[in-house]
Design an enzyme around this catalytic site. Structure first.
Site, mmCIF file in Angstrom:
data_model
loop_
_atom_site.group_PDB
_atom_site.id
_atom_site.type_symbol
_atom_site.label_atom_id
_atom_site.label_comp_id
_atom_site.label_asym_id
_atom_site.label_seq_id
_atom_site.Cartn_x
_atom_site.Cartn_y
_atom_site.Cartn_z
ATOM 1 N N ASP A 10 14.426 1.037 10.647
ATOM 2 C CA ASP A 10 13.905 0.226 11.764
ATOM 3 C C ASP A 10 12.787 0.899 12.539
ATOM 4 O OD1 ASP A 10 17.283 -0.639 12.040
ATOM 5 O OD2 ASP A 10 15.677 -2.003 11.477
ATOM 6 N N HIS B 112 21.384 7.673 11.693
ATOM 7 C CA HIS B 112 22.025 6.761 10.728
ATOM 8 C C HIS B 112 23.413 7.270 10.409
ATOM 9 C CE1 HIS B 112 22.605 4.248 7.182
ATOM 10 N NE2 HIS B 112 21.629 3.516 7.666
HETATM 11 C C1 SDX Z 1 20.695 0.032 10.564
HETATM 12 O O1 SDX Z 1 24.807 1.218 8.095
HETATM 13 C C2 SDX Z 1 23.645 0.896 7.615
HETATM 14 O O2 SDX Z 1 23.358 1.072 6.452
HETATM 15 C C3 SDX Z 1 22.716 0.251 8.621
HETATM 16 C C4 SDX Z 1 21.324 -0.054 8.130
HETATM 17 C C5 SDX Z 1 21.320 -1.094 7.052
HETATM 18 O O3 SDX Z 1 20.366 -1.111 6.245
HETATM 19 O O4 SDX Z 1 22.221 -1.956 7.063
HETATM 20 O O5 SDX Z 1 20.696 1.124 7.639
HETATM 21 C C6 SDX Z 1 20.449 -0.638 9.252
HETATM 22 O O6 SDX Z 1 21.519 -0.421 11.308
HETATM 23 C C7 SDX Z 1 19.949 1.302 10.858
HETATM 24 C C8 SDX Z 1 20.371 1.934 12.232
HETATM 25 C C9 SDX Z 1 19.641 1.172 13.334
HETATM 26 N N1 SDX Z 1 20.133 1.644 14.678
HETATM 27 C C10 SDX Z 1 19.394 2.413 15.455
HETATM 28 O O7 SDX Z 1 18.302 2.885 15.143
HETATM 29 C C11 SDX Z 1 20.004 2.640 16.827
HETATM 30 C C12 SDX Z 1 19.865 4.124 17.217
HETATM 31 N N2 SDX Z 1 20.735 4.914 16.337
HETATM 32 C C13 SDX Z 1 22.056 5.183 16.781
HETATM 33 O O8 SDX Z 1 22.628 4.466 17.773
HETATM 34 C C14 SDX Z 1 22.965 5.796 15.733
HETATM 35 O O9 SDX Z 1 22.249 6.767 15.085
HETATM 36 C C15 SDX Z 1 23.604 4.851 14.731
HETATM 37 C C16 SDX Z 1 24.286 3.715 15.395
HETATM 38 C C17 SDX Z 1 22.584 4.326 13.777
HETATM 39 C C18 SDX Z 1 24.626 5.664 13.950
HETATM 40 O O10 SDX Z 1 25.614 6.001 14.836
HETATM 41 P P1 SDX Z 1 26.880 6.889 14.367
HETATM 42 O O11 SDX Z 1 26.867 7.142 12.924
HETATM 43 O O12 SDX Z 1 28.100 6.287 14.965
HETATM 44 O O13 SDX Z 1 26.538 8.261 15.001
HETATM 45 P P2 SDX Z 1 26.938 8.698 16.475
HETATM 46 O O14 SDX Z 1 26.617 7.595 17.425
HETATM 47 O O15 SDX Z 1 28.323 9.223 16.432
HETATM 48 O O16 SDX Z 1 25.882 9.879 16.733
HETATM 49 C C19 SDX Z 1 26.163 11.200 16.297
HETATM 50 C C20 SDX Z 1 25.458 12.095 17.327
HETATM 51 C C21 SDX Z 1 25.846 11.774 18.753
HETATM 52 O O17 SDX Z 1 25.663 12.957 19.529
HETATM 53 P P3 SDX Z 1 26.971 13.908 19.819
HETATM 54 O O18 SDX Z 1 28.041 13.000 20.401
HETATM 55 O O19 SDX Z 1 27.349 14.505 18.513
HETATM 56 O O20 SDX Z 1 26.466 14.929 20.829
HETATM 57 O O21 SDX Z 1 24.036 11.866 17.264
HETATM 58 C C22 SDX Z 1 23.597 11.311 18.503
HETATM 59 C C23 SDX Z 1 24.807 10.789 19.214
HETATM 60 O O22 SDX Z 1 24.627 10.806 20.614
HETATM 61 N N3 SDX Z 1 22.656 10.249 18.164
HETATM 62 C C24 SDX Z 1 21.526 10.011 18.800
HETATM 63 C C25 SDX Z 1 20.928 8.943 18.122
HETATM 64 N N4 SDX Z 1 21.704 8.571 17.114
HETATM 65 C C26 SDX Z 1 22.772 9.374 17.145
HETATM 66 N N5 SDX Z 1 20.953 10.583 19.881
HETATM 67 C C27 SDX Z 1 19.764 10.073 20.282
HETATM 68 N N6 SDX Z 1 19.126 9.047 19.681
HETATM 69 C C28 SDX Z 1 19.681 8.462 18.605
HETATM 70 N N7 SDX Z 1 19.050 7.460 17.996
#
Ligand code: SDX
Length: 447
Positions: A381, A324
């Site tokens: 989710d 998140h």
């Molecule tokens: C919702 O914003 C809100 O409030 C949203 C929400 C709401 O109520 O409105 O809470 C609802 O959208 C919840 C999130 C649902 N999405 C997912 O579950 C999709 C999977 N999660 C990710 O794609 C990610 O965690 C996000 C999109 C939710 C957040 O992405 P960020 O903040 O841009 O973080 P990032 O992509 O920069 O990740 C930081 C690191 C990265 O690794 P490094 O580059 O540092 O090595 O964490 C890793 C990412 O690769 N990472 C994950 C991961 N999520 C982040 N690695 C594996 N699996 C994951 N799910």
């Protein structure tokens, strides 16, 4: 950047925030005095309103990771502590003691309703549950396999063609009518998108039923027999709508605010929010998460294989429902949803293999250095799909139910944006990195 001074500063134009000193910034010989503002929970921000005018420099922040777009009195969340409150009330209390219509009132009007206020709100909503008869024919125009988010987003946008008497964003009465129409009609529009996909007749709403009961009967009743709503399903759905109701400046809410800032009508703004929510990185993650769990199940349930795959940058695979932007702790909503999963499945003596897989996945991931280091936890989710499946809701409808819950928050933010004394149309700047000025080349000379 020099340390904040204690010199008294002009009260910032930010409603509800307090000034807390100044920061002096020197850039290329130009200096700017930028106020620091503080919110009611001690969050601090640098007000850069004068930055470009005084230094000729702007800020850049991909994905707005460090950038606040506004002040807001609606929802407070602390990602480090895993705190979520609507208008100051903890989500745990609201999920346990209120229902969704009451929470929608709280988010939109700012206070918990008295029993008279709640009764008249419920009565008003119950008189707006039908959509114009001509809108029902829209559903014949969509292909049978259309994704319900595409249908719902289109029909919500089309409300502005049938309800042209309530589009004036500056008329409080027209805004209030649109708000009640949207809250009352979205469950009907949503249920119809499901009925279309299964080739069953569209069921009219029933004003004698509560908000969630009415939705479930429009989803699952058929004209040829009595339908009784399972109260456990109605209660579980009510809790899910509450925990999805708002989440401050997330992607879809920011979209609603941005579209609304151009004075587009409420129906158009909400339709844009529905489209933003559809993305699998946002609200679409609940569908993507169940599809991921089903894939793991079909692949022998080897959760470690998929946890390892998610850690590989180039795999393009992420654990859906995990991680998140704000929560660097367990999402408080995931805790509530997981507890309801446990209770509902036990009560119905349902053993859903994907719930087992989800729990194993959580256990393996939360013990893994990669997830610990990045503070990746289950989010809203991760478990919601398990409950929807137990209710017989098809996976393509999961994000539609997220939109049904989030509607109250979108509306509250749209209204707050319009009430802001400093309201401006949203128009971010950029840094151009393209070609410098070039002479036009006639086509006969192009090679
Ligand atoms: C919702 O914003 C809100 O409030 C949203 C929400 C709401 O109520 O409105 O809470 C609802 O959208 C919840 C999130 C649902 N999405 C997912 O579950 C999709 C999977 N999660 C990710 O794609 C990610 O965690 C996000 C999109 C939710 C957040 O992405 P960020 O903040 O841009 O973080 P990032 O992509 O920069 O990740 C930081 C690191 C990265 O690794 P490094 O580059 O540092 O090595 O964490 C890793 C990412 O690769 N990472 C994950 C991961 N999520 C982040 N690695 C594996 N699996 C994951 N799910």
């Amino acid at each position: 950047m020099s340390a904040p001074t204690t010199k008294p500063v002009a009260v910032p134009p930010w409603p509800g925030a307090k000034a807390d000193g100044l920061v002096r910034l020197e850039i290329n010989g130009e200096s700017a005095e930028l106020p620091i503002i503080v919110g009611t929970e001690g969050e601090r921000a640098l007000d850069i309103a004068k930055l470009r005018a005084t230094t000729g420099t702007i800020t850049l922040d991909e994905g707005y990771v460090n950038t606040g777009s506004t002040t807001s009195a609606i929802t407070y969340l602390d990602g480090e502590q895993g705190i979520l409150r609507y208008r100051g009330y903890p989500i745990e209390d609201l999920a346990a003691k209120a229902d969704y219509v009451e929470v929608a009132y709280l988010l939109i009007y700012g206070e918990l309703p008295t029993s008279d206020e709640l009764d008249s709100f419920r009565t008003s909503l119950s008189h707006h549950t039908m959509i114009h008869e001509d809108m029902r024919s829209f559903y014949n125009g969509f292909p049978r396999d259309a994704h319900p988010m595409a249908i719902v987003g289109s029909v919500v946008g089309a409300l502005s063609t049938f309800y042209q008497d309530s589009l004036d964003v500056r008329d409080p009465r027209q805004v209030e009518v649109s708000v009640h129409r949207l809250l009352a009609k979205l469950p009907t529009i949503a249920a119809y998108s499901y009925k279309k996909s299964v080739g069953q007749p569209l069921m009219y709403p029933r004003n004698d039923l509560g908000y969630c009961e009415n939705f479930l009967q429009m989803m699952f009743a058929v004209p040829c027999e009595e339908y009784h709503v399972d109260p456990d399903f109605a209660d579980a759905l009510d809790m899910l709508l509450i925990v999805h109701a708002d989440h401050e400046q997330n992607c879809s809410t920011s979209t609603v605010r941005m579209v609304g800032s151009s004075d587009a009508n409420l129906f158009a703004s909400i339709s844009a929010g529905i489209s933003a929510l559809w993305g699998p990185l946002h609200g679409g993650a609940n569908q993507a998460c169940v599809e991921m769990l089903e894939r793991i199940g079909a692949d022998g349930g080897n959760v470690k294989k998929y946890v390892d795959l998610a850690k590989k940058k180039d795999s393009g695979f992420r654990l859906m429902g995990f991680g998140h932007r704000v929560y660097k702790n367990y999402d408080p909503r995931a805790k509530l949803i997981k507890a309801t999963c446990d209770k509902l499945l036990a009560k119905l003596s349902i053993r859903d293999p994907i719930f087992d897989i989800a729990q194993q996945l959580e256990e393996v991931a939360l013990a893994d250095e990669y997830f610990i280091e990045r503070k990746l936890y289950p989010n809203v989710d991760f478990y919601s799909g398990v409950i929807y499946r137990a209710m017989g809701i098809p996976v393509q409808m999961f994000t539609v139910l997220f939109a049904m819950g989030r509607l109250a928050g979108w509306i509250a933010h749209w209204i707050e944006m319009h009430h802001s004394p400093t309201k401006k149309i949203c128009r971010p700047r950029q840094i151009y990195t393209g070609e410098k000025r070039r002479e036009f080349i006639p086509i006969t000379q192009r090679t």
